[in-house]
Design an enzyme around this catalytic site. Structure first.
Site, PDB file in Angstrom:
ATOM      1  N   GLU A 157      -5.458  -3.860   8.272  1.00  0.00           N
ATOM      2  CA  GLU A 157      -4.136  -3.760   7.306  1.00  0.00           C
ATOM      3  C   GLU A 157      -2.845  -4.267   8.521  1.00  0.00           C
ATOM      4  OE1 GLU A 157      -4.470  -2.933   3.529  1.00  0.00           O
ATOM      5  OE2 GLU A 157      -4.683  -1.179   3.868  1.00  0.00           O
ATOM      6  N   LYS A 201      -2.622   2.594  -5.517  1.00  0.00           N
ATOM      7  CA  LYS A 201      -1.013   3.594  -4.713  1.00  0.00           C
ATOM      8  C   LYS A 201      -0.525   4.841  -5.988  1.00  0.00           C
ATOM      9  CE  LYS A 201      -0.083  -0.215  -1.424  1.00  0.00           C
ATOM     10  NZ  LYS A 201       0.637  -0.547  -0.352  1.00  0.00           N
ATOM     11  N   GLU A 242      -0.176   4.337   4.961  1.00  0.00           N
ATOM     12  CA  GLU A 242       0.521   5.290   4.142  1.00  0.00           C
ATOM     13  C   GLU A 242      -0.219   6.330   4.673  1.00  0.00           C
ATOM     14  OE1 GLU A 242       0.373   3.450   0.345  1.00  0.00           O
ATOM     15  OE2 GLU A 242       1.522   1.113   1.379  1.00  0.00           O
ATOM     16  N   SER A 292      -0.584  -7.788   1.589  1.00  0.00           N
ATOM     17  CA  SER A 292       0.421  -9.281   0.954  1.00  0.00           C
ATOM     18  C   SER A 292      -0.518 -10.406   0.815  1.00  0.00           C
ATOM     19  CB  SER A 292       1.847  -9.118   2.230  1.00  0.00           C
ATOM     20  OG  SER A 292       2.914  -8.258   1.752  1.00  0.00           O
ATOM     21  N   ASN A 350      -5.851  -1.103  -4.568  1.00  0.00           N
ATOM     22  CA  ASN A 350      -5.359  -0.275  -4.443  1.00  0.00           C
ATOM     23  C   ASN A 350      -3.934   0.281  -5.009  1.00  0.00           C
ATOM     24  OD1 ASN A 350      -3.911   2.434  -3.138  1.00  0.00           O
ATOM     25  ND2 ASN A 350      -3.383   1.551  -1.254  1.00  0.00           N
ATOM     26  N   GLY A 391       2.742  -4.465   1.753  1.00  0.00           N
ATOM     27  CA  GLY A 391       3.927  -4.221   0.844  1.00  0.00           C
ATOM     28  C   GLY A 391       5.181  -5.057   1.118  1.00  0.00           C
ATOM     29  N   HIS A 394      -5.584   4.642   5.407  1.00  0.00           N
ATOM     30  CA  HIS A 394      -4.510   3.918   5.067  1.00  0.00           C
ATOM     31  C   HIS A 394      -2.933   3.828   5.731  1.00  0.00           C
ATOM     32  CE1 HIS A 394      -1.327   2.018   2.458  1.00  0.00           C
ATOM     33  NE2 HIS A 394      -2.698   1.359   1.901  1.00  0.00           N
TER      34      HIS A 394
HETATM   35  C1  PEP Z   1      -2.249  -1.941   0.867  1.00  0.00           C
HETATM   36  O1  PEP Z   1      -1.851  -0.880   0.654  1.00  0.00           O
HETATM   37  O2  PEP Z   1      -3.801  -1.918   1.180  1.00  0.00           O
HETATM   38  C2  PEP Z   1      -1.496  -2.987   1.238  1.00  0.00           C
HETATM   39  C3  PEP Z   1      -2.828  -3.996   1.480  1.00  0.00           C
HETATM   40  O3  PEP Z   1      -1.067  -3.614  -0.064  1.00  0.00           O
HETATM   41  P1  PEP Z   1       0.194  -4.650  -0.289  1.00  0.00           P
HETATM   42  O4  PEP Z   1      -0.611  -6.169  -0.522  1.00  0.00           O
HETATM   43  O5  PEP Z   1       0.941  -4.614  -1.203  1.00  0.00           O
HETATM   44  O6  PEP Z   1       0.563  -5.151   0.820  1.00  0.00           O
END
Ligand code: PEP
Length: 251
Positions: A167, A11, A97, A212, A9, A173, A95
């Site tokens: 997630e 982003k 976000e 992460s 992803n 993040g 997501h």
């Molecule tokens: C994501 O945005 O779906 C995600 C898992 O981000 P990160 O790996 O940076 O935590």
């Protein structure tokens, strides 16, 4: 046996130059490192570049959101047919976000799931609890509510045509990863919840972990029985890191 899937992803990151460099790096390394399916979900502005670069390669691609509408006066939105026009196979929906900054509700996410399927896209359906919800002891209710919203709107068979990405919001993040045991516990809960409606769908559906994930923790996470790959944010922007995560997904 569920095939692992590793999806990046990106982003809202990149430029035409950095996208080219990233994709060149991925294409150079991908065939030797993994038996997992691999995909990248790019900013929609770069779909044409991504399609041109990845066509004929082992890497699939997708979008990061989809409109519930087919076309019309919806400024800034992307229809599912526009994503497929550029060869997209996947689309991220729900997501955290988008839930957090754009106020997307479970109902809207369910409608997006159905819009994605209507256009032949595979939804990467994101769910997850906040730290407050986990610490407040309502994690399972939150996860169940998010999953049930799609089952109620789309039906269990359509849910089975997508991929779930668990997630935890507190891990996205932040550099804080759920431990393999924490992640496995929630993945098993999600599968059991689906099995209450349809055991075959529960057995078949891929449930990815996201939050992460990186080369240092990916193998241990993806070795868990109910973790079928990863949705990768930050680490998907560096070819070597993303390829290392893909290698860790080998079964
Ligand atoms: C994501 O945005 O779906 C995600 C898992 O981000 P990160 O790996 O940076 O935590």
């Amino acid at each position: 046996m569920r095939q692992p899937l590793v999806a990046g992803n990106w982003k809202m990151n990149g430029s035409r130059d950095s996208v080219k460099a990233l994709l060149d790096g991925l294409k150079a390394g991908i065939s030797t490192v993994t038996t997992a399916e691999v995909a990248v979900c790019c900013p929609h502005a770069y779909l044409a570049d991504v399609q041109a670069s990845l066509s004929g390669s082992a890497i699939a691609w997708g979008g990061q959101d989809v409109s519930i509408h087919d076309s019309g006066a919806y400024t800034g939105e992307t229809a599912g047919s526009m994503l497929t026009d550029f060869g997209a196979k996947f689309v991220i929906i729900g997501h955290s976000e988008r839930r957090q900054y754009h106020g997307e509700t479970d109902q809207q996410v369910a409608e997006k799931f159905s819009a994605a399927r209507k256009n032949g896209l595979i939804p990467l359906f994101c769910i997850g609890e906040t730290l407050e919800e986990r610490e407040g002891g309502v994690m399972e209710q939150v996860i169940a509510r998010q999953v049930d919203a799609v089952i109620e709107h789309c039906g269990i068979a359509m849910l089975g045509e997508g991929v779930i990405a668990y997630e935890p919001v507190w891990a996205i993040g932040t550099g804080v990863t759920a431990s393999p045991e924490q992640a496995q516990e929630v993945h098993a809960f999600i599968r059991a919840r689906i099995a209450e409606k349809d055991a075959t769908v529960a057995e078949k559906i891929q449930i990815l972990y996201g939050g992460s994930m990186n080369p240092a923790n990916a193998a241990e996470l993806m070795a868990q029985m109910d973790i079928d790959g990863g949705l990768i944010g930050g680490a998907s922007l560096k070819p070597d890191d993303f390829l290392a995560v893909c290698t860790a997904a080998n079964r």
